[in-house]
Design an enzyme around this catalytic site. Sequence first.
Site, PDB file in Angstrom:
ATOM      1  CG  ASP A  28      -1.968  -1.117   1.161  1.00  0.00           C
ATOM      2  OD1 ASP A  28      -2.255  -1.591   0.056  1.00  0.00           O
ATOM      3  OD2 ASP A  28      -2.462  -1.523   2.223  1.00  0.00           O
ATOM      4  CB  ALA A  29       4.190   2.025   0.349  1.00  0.00           C
TER       5      ALA A  29
END
EC number: 3.5.1.10
Lengths: 284, 284, 284, 284
Positions: free
Chosen positions: A228-229
Amino acid sequence: MHKITLLIHCADQPNIIASVTSFMASNDGNIVYIDQHVDREQNIFFMRLACEFSSGIFSLDKFKELFKSTLVEKYKLKWRMYSAERKPKMALFVSKYDHCLYDILGRYNSGELFLEIPFILSNHLDLKPIADSFNIPFYHVPVTKATKREAEQKQLELLEKHAIDFIVLARYMQIVSKTLIDKYPNKIINIHHSFLPAFVGAKPYHSAYKRGVKIIGSTSHYITEELDAGPIIEQDIAHVSHTYSIKDLIAKGRDLEKIVLSNAIKLHANRKVMVYNNKTIIFS
Amino acid sequence: MHKITLLIHCADQPNIIASVTSFMASNDGNIVYIDQHVDREQNIFFMRLACEFSSGIFSLDKFKELFKSTLVEKYKLKWRMYSAERKPKMALFVSKYDHCLYDILGRYNSGELFLEIPFILSNHLDLKPIADSFNIPFYHVPVTKATKREAEQKQLELLEKHAIDFIVLARYMQIVSKTLIDKYPNKIINIHHSFLPAFVGAKPYHSAYKRGVKIIGSTSHYITEELDAGPIIEQDIAHVSHTYSIKDLIAKGRDLEKIVLSNAIKLHANRKVMVYNNKTIIFS
Amino acid sequence: MHKITLLIHCADQPNIIASVTSFMASNDGNIVYIDQHVDREQNIFFMRLACEFSSGIFSLDKFKELFKSTLVEKYKLKWRMYSAERKPKMALFVSKYDHCLYDILGRYNSGELFLEIPFILSNHLDLKPIADSFNIPFYHVPVTKATKREAEQKQLELLEKHAIDFIVLARYMQIVSKTLIDKYPNKIINIHHSFLPAFVGAKPYHSAYKRGVKIIGSTSHYITEELDAGPIIEQDIAHVSHTYSIKDLIAKGRDLEKIVLSNAIKLHANRKVMVYNNKTIIFS
Amino acid sequence: MHKITLLIHCADQPNIIASVTSFMASNDGNIVYIDQHVDREQNIFFMRLACEFSSGIFSLDKFKELFKSTLVEKYKLKWRMYSAERKPKMALFVSKYDHCLYDILGRYNSGELFLEIPFILSNHLDLKPIADSFNIPFYHVPVTKATKREAEQKQLELLEKHAIDFIVLARYMQIVSKTLIDKYPNKIINIHHSFLPAFVGAKPYHSAYKRGVKIIGSTSHYITEELDAGPIIEQDIAHVSHTYSIKDLIAKGRDLEKIVLSNAIKLHANRKVMVYNNKTIIFS
């Protein structure tokens, strides 16, 4: 008439805009779109340009060669050049949730999306009837701990066989392997059901409920190794209140997920997104 | 280092982008910003461009001459060219409402606005203390049916004397005369307290209440002769419900008015707005 | 005519609504507002009620006694009862930023806020002229590492002397001590310049820039011991793009901060906020 | 356990809340939800209340009788009482556009909507395959100038036969007859593709384009005899710019239409909407 889309970035330097536009003009190209951005912190220049060539004998391959020998080396450009008429090919990975799938296929059917969908792939059979009703090939590739490597191999084969340009994880719910990410860098689009970087990871609506937020969000981003980065393409939010149960948050969130993911797909398919240093530049 | 901002529009035609960018480059200009738009319905090309000249002997007047003789006639350009360092001068017309005034002056004080405010003008004395507290000259020009023409004359004198570039009606509540509009075409910015074209005219919040809308809006536009029908620069909205009284709508609306007007001012002051056929093109 | 506002919460149980409404009716009260919420996860009942008493001899103190002996013990209520006519007293703590201060005082002046501001307190002198121009007493209480305890003592004295009901940190930029928090539980309102829980702590706009978010936010919450983790009262967001520098994000954020903080103040001052288990219930 | 939902309105008068809540309590009802609103301009009281009865022999018909004889006449109440477990029956009228239909059926399938869809009706055959794929009966009722009356008769028969509670025009594109409106007052929900009252009538996106608005909207409202002037249930908007062609506005608008219509359906199906004097009160 041929139309190309060009995306470049390089160290910011004088005359870069004039050099590229002159190059186009001197090759009988008529520039019909130009937009640019300078990242002043990192001193990087970005540009998106569309150009039309009326000459009947225009060859994209030869023009690429010419562009490369004339400008790429001189300015140390990173670049991509597309035939603007060629629709990119998108593979859809889904699992059991159908809201994003319906939304994408509805838009696809209505001609809203500039892309082709050679196939839909899922680790479950639940959504096969939807794929069938839209006449899109559906591949069932189950993923278990034991079959993980085998499944990945099958995925790679399908992607290659269908000459896929980019992948969309429409609530696919599986961690994508490093092999896949490396093969499709900034070409795997995910929809995360929170306003990143808040609530990274699983069950973000539960976390949002617990924290008592007054707004929930949704984020579409490119997949990178770190969970999720990856670079954020699109985000949107909705206002909520204390009256929302977790189930209500999830339902409200579905509306966000659909629209945010579809917008991200459109931006990518229309070659409006550039990525640098884990951030996107979006020429919209 | 000199920096200019150029805004042009003309009939859409081949090579216009390349011609302008080449012209800049051949005069030792380095283009640092470029954006363009084509109105396909009307076949009009619009462009905004910023360019830096390192030469110590750069003269804006001479460069304008050169631009005119080289490109303007050839392409039949409508154009404006500014020294990007020169702040435009803005006159503020107010009446009795203070919320927009406070908002603008707060931003002005914090350095957020690229402009100068030579004076504030009002038909009432109520807001003079605010002008005083920000050390800005305040002119009281009462407007009655009898003194209307005289007041207008006084306004024109002040505007000329202070070399005003554009006027902002921060809830001025008076109809501006045709003479003033003709002298400052697309240079008088108004804030209308509704989502235009809904609720044209006076008392829009009363009309919104009566219609039972679930959203109220605010619109900043250039003043033209037809009431509330000028080119729209900026709009925003807020959600409301049946629980809002007219007074509540007005209070909520003030928040919109402030931000919408300030955004419109910023866009205009930074020369990001073009107007064509009663619509704006905004290069943001 | 007397009007009271009642806020209660207790374990959810049958007949609680009817019992309270009957109690009001049997004491000649006419209920003019009622709203309630049940937290199904924690099984807690919340209610806000407004009631008018026409009797000329109504005494709030006596009525509180009666309410306590009749209902509070029976239902194990947590409760607060206010005279709806009595404006709460708010202390404003500021530092050097003026945008929230201007916004609050502008609304205060226009009669939009149901509260009194006995004083403004700051660790710097920068904003004293603004306090002066609005005729509000200003106390300069510098805070250094050495004088921290002394400053806190001074703050407590001022708060007590002026019978302050709640405190607003309008970009106060100082960590508030545990002593103050304990004395004013859920009565110290802060504005955090991010969409919490994203970007906790200092320099959130720098973090937002680095992460490349497409939306920035602002959060107003009650101060608790854990940094930026208190109950959220209000949040809002604005869309941004890759063209925003950190400075641009900060400027855009100021607009959010102003409106989010003022909304939170209004909700609190109108006794529309209840807090339970670090979350707010907002009867708007 | 039986659960009822009660909606009432009447002239505002003392003790109305206490009277209703006492009535429920004295009949062994436990109030689990209550919300009310007073329209101060028109002096009308509105209330929504949900109440549970544990008694095994509860009869809705008998309770209605009792409520009527006890309270309705005394307070001159206008009222509706529903078994909260009974799902309302919704007829879907469509034409050729599929985006709202897909959206509604997707939500219906996922269990998000508290309603039944006995049939879909259209004046064209285009969307029959979608109805089929969701296993919902589809009636083709063509409407021409000659067959208008006949078609209306067929519609009325189908509505009656299936005991339809309310009708949703999901981009039905036909003027609904007065007969139908009179038979289903405030029970025919339409989606209008603009922010009403701006751009009443056909082709609102063309009008929005022409006016150069920076925001487009969508409005869901009950059908009344006057075109696009019925009570508004829900509205939402999206920001647009000069770069949007009419086609782009239409595409963006589809996203709004879907969500606004679905929200309006949910509010109506959950009996959260009251109508008075052409405005809605929404207990959300």
